[in-house]
Enzyme design. Structure first.
Site, mmCIF file in Angstrom:
data_model
loop_
_atom_site.group_PDB
_atom_site.id
_atom_site.type_symbol
_atom_site.label_atom_id
_atom_site.label_comp_id
_atom_site.label_asym_id
_atom_site.label_seq_id
_atom_site.Cartn_x
_atom_site.Cartn_y
_atom_site.Cartn_z
ATOM 1 N N ASN A 63 0.964 -1.253 0.014
ATOM 2 C CA ASN A 63 0.016 0.003 -0.018
ATOM 3 C C ASN A 63 1.032 1.180 -0.011
ATOM 4 O O ASN A 63 0.383 2.350 -0.636
ATOM 5 C CB ASN A 63 -1.013 0.067 1.120
ATOM 6 C CG ASN A 63 -2.189 -0.924 1.035
ATOM 7 O OD1 ASN A 63 -2.346 -1.112 0.084
ATOM 8 N ND2 ASN A 63 -2.903 -1.311 2.191
ATOM 9 N N ARG A 65 3.108 -0.698 27.276
ATOM 10 C CA ARG A 65 2.646 -0.449 25.697
ATOM 11 C C ARG A 65 2.378 1.191 25.675
ATOM 12 O O ARG A 65 2.449 1.925 24.833
ATOM 13 C CB ARG A 65 1.126 -1.135 25.854
ATOM 14 C CG ARG A 65 0.411 -1.013 24.398
ATOM 15 C CD ARG A 65 1.376 -1.655 23.199
ATOM 16 N NE ARG A 65 0.507 -1.653 22.010
ATOM 17 C CZ ARG A 65 0.128 -2.646 21.501
ATOM 18 N NH1 ARG A 65 0.252 -3.790 22.060
ATOM 19 N NH2 ARG A 65 -0.456 -2.709 20.401
ATOM 20 N N LYS A 91 -0.326 -3.000 14.610
ATOM 21 C CA LYS A 91 -0.418 -2.513 16.292
ATOM 22 C C LYS A 91 -1.623 -1.681 16.498
ATOM 23 O O LYS A 91 -1.913 -0.383 15.726
ATOM 24 C CB LYS A 91 1.010 -1.877 16.769
ATOM 25 C CG LYS A 91 2.056 -2.948 16.764
ATOM 26 C CD LYS A 91 1.871 -3.899 17.944
ATOM 27 C CE LYS A 91 3.245 -4.695 17.939
ATOM 28 N NZ LYS A 91 3.469 -5.663 16.537
ATOM 29 N N THR A 116 -7.408 0.872 6.785
ATOM 30 C CA THR A 116 -8.032 0.210 5.762
ATOM 31 C C THR A 116 -8.245 -1.362 6.267
ATOM 32 O O THR A 116 -7.298 -2.045 7.063
ATOM 33 C CB THR A 116 -7.390 -0.073 4.505
ATOM 34 O OG1 THR A 116 -8.256 -0.567 3.569
ATOM 35 C CG2 THR A 116 -6.185 -0.302 4.424
ATOM 36 N N HIS A 117 -9.497 -1.982 6.272
ATOM 37 C CA HIS A 117 -9.606 -3.217 6.570
ATOM 38 C C HIS A 117 -10.166 -3.996 5.304
ATOM 39 O O HIS A 117 -11.039 -3.560 4.671
ATOM 40 C CB HIS A 117 -10.695 -3.090 7.884
ATOM 41 C CG HIS A 117 -11.242 -4.272 8.584
ATOM 42 N ND1 HIS A 117 -10.257 -5.178 9.274
ATOM 43 C CD2 HIS A 117 -12.252 -5.103 8.506
ATOM 44 C CE1 HIS A 117 -10.859 -6.399 9.416
ATOM 45 N NE2 HIS A 117 -11.997 -6.249 9.079
ATOM 46 N N ASP A 162 -10.691 4.891 15.600
ATOM 47 C CA ASP A 162 -10.958 5.433 16.876
ATOM 48 C C ASP A 162 -10.399 4.490 18.177
ATOM 49 O O ASP A 162 -9.748 3.631 17.785
ATOM 50 C CB ASP A 162 -12.433 5.617 17.426
ATOM 51 C CG ASP A 162 -13.370 4.410 16.986
ATOM 52 O OD1 ASP A 162 -12.698 3.443 16.776
ATOM 53 O OD2 ASP A 162 -14.647 4.480 17.162
ATOM 54 N N ALA A 163 -10.925 4.509 19.351
ATOM 55 C CA ALA A 163 -10.502 3.749 20.211
ATOM 56 C C ALA A 163 -10.841 2.234 20.296
ATOM 57 O O ALA A 163 -10.171 1.436 21.312
ATOM 58 C CB ALA A 163 -10.643 4.059 21.779
ATOM 59 N N ASP A 165 -11.557 -1.538 14.447
ATOM 60 C CA ASP A 165 -12.352 -1.442 13.493
ATOM 61 C C ASP A 165 -13.322 -0.908 13.764
ATOM 62 O O ASP A 165 -14.437 -1.171 12.928
ATOM 63 C CB ASP A 165 -12.120 -2.898 12.536
ATOM 64 C CG ASP A 165 -10.814 -3.390 12.412
ATOM 65 O OD1 ASP A 165 -9.848 -2.631 12.178
ATOM 66 O OD2 ASP A 165 -10.693 -4.380 12.317
#
Length: 203
Positions: A17, A68, A94, A111-112, A144-145, A148
């Site tokens: 991509n 993290r 991640k 993108t999913h 967002d949090a 997806d």
């Protein structure tokens, strides 16, 4: 948006991509320039692509930080150094945290490989096949949090063929996904956007 929007691309793998975005950005009319590439691991082909293009790159590995949250702070700082107008997760594996989303949440694209909200997570094509849907596809969204769950920018449908395997369906989705990413990043940087609750509007 500026005349040429500044884009930071985050990767975890081959950078296909990223390559498509670099090809698009070569056209001055596209409206964007990739200014840096970030990764969560060393030794990946996407970093070689960045080097070949003469781009600065950086690596922030989770295991190099005490927590993290500390990694999230470090990643945010590294991306911010390049003053991006848009940050793109191009196969970045991640999940970012609160620090990153506070800084970039309304301009961090992912993108999913499924038609969200159906089949979130890392096995979109497999889950779609298992469910027996006739249409699969790809979704471009602002992160967002959640996993997806962010506001959707665009979606493209890919028919599921009777003899499809997870591998064949995934590969066909990738082609459509890449085109959708390039086309819509160009629209976003040239025309701007607004996010109202869950609705993304491009003028």
């Amino acid at each position: 948006m500026p005349v040429s929007a500044r884009i930071v691309v985050l990767i975890s793998g081959s950078g296909s991509n990223l390559a498509a975005l670099l090809d698009a950005c070569a056209d001055p009319g596209y409206g964007a320039t990739v200014v840096a590439v970030g990764a969560d691991r060393d030794g990946i082909a996407g970093l070689d692509r960045a080097a070949a293009a003469g781009l600065p790159s950086f690596v922030e590995r989770v295991k190099d930080h005490p927590s993290r949250d500390a990694w999230d702070v470090a990643l945010t700082q590294r991306v911010a150094e390049h003053k991006p107008d848009l940050v793109i997760s191009a196969g970045f594996l991640k999940l970012v945290g609160d620090h990153f989303l506070t800084a970039f949440g309304d301009r961090y694209l992912n993108t999913h490989n499924a038609l969200l909200p159906a089949f979130p997570g890392i096995h979109g094509p497999r889950d779609a096949l298992d469910y027996g849907v006739k249409l699969a596809g790809a979704t471009l969204f602002f992160v967002d949090a959640g996993v997806d769950t962010g506001p959707i920018v665009a979606q493209t449908a890919v028919p599921v063929l009777p003899d499809d395997t997870e591998e064949t369906l995934t590969e066909r989705i990738k082609v459509a996904e890449r085109k959708q990413l390039v086309d819509n990043v160009g629209r976003l940087v040239r025309e701007g956007w607004t996010i109202t609750e869950r609705k993304v509007t491009i003028p």
